[in-house]
Enzyme design. Structure first.
Site, mmCIF file in Angstrom:
data_model
loop_
_atom_site.group_PDB
_atom_site.id
_atom_site.type_symbol
_atom_site.label_atom_id
_atom_site.label_comp_id
_atom_site.label_asym_id
_atom_site.label_seq_id
_atom_site.Cartn_x
_atom_site.Cartn_y
_atom_site.Cartn_z
ATOM 1 C CE1 TYR A 1 -3.666 2.554 0.758
ATOM 2 C CE2 TYR A 1 -2.265 3.285 2.570
ATOM 3 C CZ TYR A 1 -3.359 3.475 1.743
ATOM 4 O OH TYR A 1 -4.153 4.593 1.907
ATOM 5 C CG ASP B 1 5.984 3.498 0.496
ATOM 6 O OD1 ASP B 1 6.353 4.126 1.510
ATOM 7 O OD2 ASP B 1 4.791 3.307 0.203
ATOM 8 C CE LYS C 1 2.504 5.288 8.092
ATOM 9 N NZ LYS C 1 1.101 5.474 8.383
HETATM 10 N N1 HOZ Z 1 -0.445 3.720 6.350
HETATM 11 C C1 HOZ Z 1 -1.344 3.473 7.428
HETATM 12 C C2 HOZ Z 1 -1.270 2.068 7.875
HETATM 13 N N2 HOZ Z 1 -1.582 1.101 6.919
HETATM 14 C C3 HOZ Z 1 -2.688 3.842 7.133
HETATM 15 C C4 HOZ Z 1 -3.067 5.104 7.751
HETATM 16 C C5 HOZ Z 1 -4.396 5.483 7.226
HETATM 17 O O1 HOZ Z 1 -4.762 5.040 6.134
HETATM 18 O O2 HOZ Z 1 -5.073 6.229 7.912
#
Ligand code: HOZ
Length: 431
Positions: free
Chosen positions: A148, A243, A271
Site C-alpha cells: 500500500y 516506499d 510518518k
Molecule cells: N499507512 C497506514 C497504515 N496502513 C494507514 C493510515 C491510514 O490510512 O489512515
C-alpha cells in the site's frame, strides 16, 4: 469537543460522526469494520498509552500508525512545536527549518542526495512515481500485491491496508486506463519479476516497493530478493523506489536501505519525519531530483509543504533518534513480545507466525511463513479478530485489522511491554 467524556462517550460521538462523516471516520482504517464493534475516540495520549473518551486506559501498539516512535506527546517534540509556534504557523515562503530537515534526511538516509518535503506519504509516493515517469519518459510501473503506497490512483491496485481490510484492494473510481499502466506482481516471486523485465523492460519507468511490506501484516523479503530488484532496475534503466513511509527511521535511522545495504534511486518518507504532525517527503539521486520544477519539467507543489510546525516536530524526533539510537532496545522489546506470542500459540496448539523486525511485528494465524499477499489472505483472520477483542477488553490496543503492522515505541519499555506480553499471550490461549 470533550464535553461528552464519560459513560458511552465513544458510542455517542460515533453516532454523531456517522451522520456527518462517511462511515464516521476520516480514514477507513480507523473503523472497526473487520474486527467488529464501535471505534473508540481518544481524548489524550501519553507515552505508550491512549486514554479513550470513556476514560479507559490502553497500551497502544498502533502508535498513530507508526509516527510515535518516542511514544505519544514526547516532551522534546512538544517543546520544539511550542517554540516554533511562537513564530507563526505557516509562511508560504522558504523557512530555515526546511534546510535543517533536508540536512538531517540527507545525512541519515543513504540514497538521498536531495529531498523535497510534502504533506503526506500519499503525496510522497505519488510525486516519486510522477518524477520517475518524467525522468525515464516511460509510463509503466511495477507494484506488488498487498503493498500500500497511500491512496494514489495508479497504486490502488491489489492494495493492502484499509483497501484490503475493507475488501476494496482495487478501488472504484480509478479509470481502467490508469490501472493499465500498473503491473502487479507477487512480492518475493523472483521469476515473475525476471519474466516481466525480459518482456517489457524498456517500458518500465519504475518499481515501487515497500522493502518490508507492512500493509498486509508484515512480510519480509527472501534472501536476495531486494538485491534482484536493484539489479533489474539498473540493467533496464528503470527507477527503483523504496516506499519507506513505514520503515524509514523505524527499523534503523536510515530505514531498510541502511539495514540491508541496497540503494534505491528514490525513497518516499512520511510518518516519523513529522513527529506526529502531517508530513511526507521524497528524495534520492540529485540527477533525478533535479527534474523537479522549478529546475526541471516535472511539476510538484504544496501550500503547506515544509510547514514550520511539522518541520520543527520532525527535526526534534529525528535528532532524538540520532542522539538516543534506540534500535537495540526496540528490537529487544519486539523479541519479548514475539516470544511470548509464539509460546502461547505453541501451548495452545495454534499455528501462528510472528514476523518481527525491531519495533514492527504482525500476527498471522497460519501454518506457513507468510511470503506474499496470497499467504497473508489465507491466514485465519477470525483468530486475529478474537485476539483483538480480548486485548481491547484487557487494556491493549492492536491495529483493528489482521492486515496491519503493530508498532512499539521507546515508551513501552519496562512494565508496559511485560504487561502487554502477558495479556496478548492470555488472549491467544483464550482463542
Ligand atoms: N499507512 C497506514 C497504515 N496502513 C494507514 C493510515 C491510514 O490510512 O489512515
Amino acid at each position: 469537543m470533550f464535553d461528552l467524556i464519560g459513560m458511552n462517550a465513544s458510542e455517542t460521538l460515533f453516532a454523531r460522526a456517522q451522520q456527518l462523516i462517511p462511515g464516521g471516520v476520516n480514514s477507513p482504517v480507523r473503523a472497526f469494520r473487520s474486527v467488529g464493534g464501535t471505534p473508540f475516540f481518544t481524548q489524550r495520549a501519553q507515552g505508550a498509552h491512549l486514554t479513550t473518551a470513556d476514560d479507559v486506559d490502553l497500551i497502544d501498539f498502533v502508535c498513530t500508525w507508526g509516527p510515535a516512535i518516542h511514544g505519544h506527546n514526547d516532551p522534546d517534540v512538544r517543546a520544539a512545536i511550542a517554540r516554533a509556534l511562537e513564530n507563526g504557523t505557516s509562511f508560504g515562503t522558504p523557512n530555515p527549518y526546511e534546510v535543517d530537515m533536508a540536512e538531517l534526511i540527507v545525512e541519515l538516509v543513504p540514497s538521498v542526495e536531495k529531498v523535497r518535503m510534502c504533506n503526506s506519504g500519499t503525496e510522497a509516493t505519488m510525486s516519486a512515481i510522477r518524477l520517475a515517469r518524467g525522468y525515464t519518459g516511460r509510463d509503466k510501473i511495477i507494484k506488488f500485491a498487498g503493498c500500500y503506497h497511500g491512496h494514489v490512483d495508479s497504486l490502488l491496485v491489489k492494495a493492502g491496508s484499509g483497501a484490503l481490510t475493507l475488501g476494496n484492494p482495487d478501488s472504484a473510481g480509478i479509470p481502467a486506463s490508469f490501472a493499465a499502466e500498473t503491473i502487479v506482481l507477487d512480492y518475493n516471486d523472483a521469476d515473475a519479476l525476471r519474466r516481466t523485465f525480459a518482456a517489457q523492460g524498456a517500458e518500465i519507468a519504475a518499481i515501487i516497493v515497500e522493502p518490508y511490506p507492512a500493509n498486509c501484516g508484515l512480510i519480509l523479503p527472501d534472501p536476495g530478493y531486494l538485491e534482484l530488484l536493484r539489479e533489474l532496475c539498473t540493467q533496464n534503466d528503470s527507477v527503483l523506489i523504496f516506499d519507506e513511509v513505514m520503515t524509514g527511521f523505524r527499523v534503523a535511522a536510515g530505514g531498510v536501505q541502511a539495514l540491508v545495504g541496497i540503494t534505491p534511486d528514490l525513497t518516499a518518507l512520511g510518518k516519523i519525519i513529522g513527529g506526529g504532525l502531517p508530513v511526507g517527503a521524497f528524495g534520492g539521486r540529485a540527477a533525478i531530483m533535479d527534474h523537479l520544477a522549478p529546475l526541471g519539467p516535472v511539476y510538484q507543489a504544496g501550500t503547506l509543504s515544509g510547514n514550520p510546525l511539522a518541520m520543527a516536530a520532525g527535526i526534534a524526533a529525528l535528532k532524538k533518534l540520532k542522539a538516543t539510537q534506540p534500535y537495540d532496545r526496540l528490537e529487544k522489546m519486539g523479541r519479548t513480545l514475539r516470544d511470548a506470542l509464539l509460546g502461547a500459540a505453541k501451548s495452545k496448539g495454534l499455528p501462528l507466525q510472528v514476523p518481527q523486525v525491531g519495533s514492527m511485528y504482525a500476527l498471522f494465524f497460519s501454518e506457513q511463513p507468510v511470503r506474499n499477499y496470497g499467504d497473508a489472505t489465507a491466514s485465519q483472520t477470525a483468530h486475529f479478530n478474537q485476539l483483538f477483542k480480548y486485548a481491547l477488553d484487557h487494556g491493549v490496543y492492536l491495529p483493528p485489522s489482521a492486515y496491519e503492522t503493530c508498532f512499539i515505541s521507546t515508551a513501552h519499555e519496562g512494565a508496559d511491554i511485560e504487561q502487554a506480553a502477558e495479556i496478548l499471550a492470555a488472549g491467544i490461549r483464550a482463542i
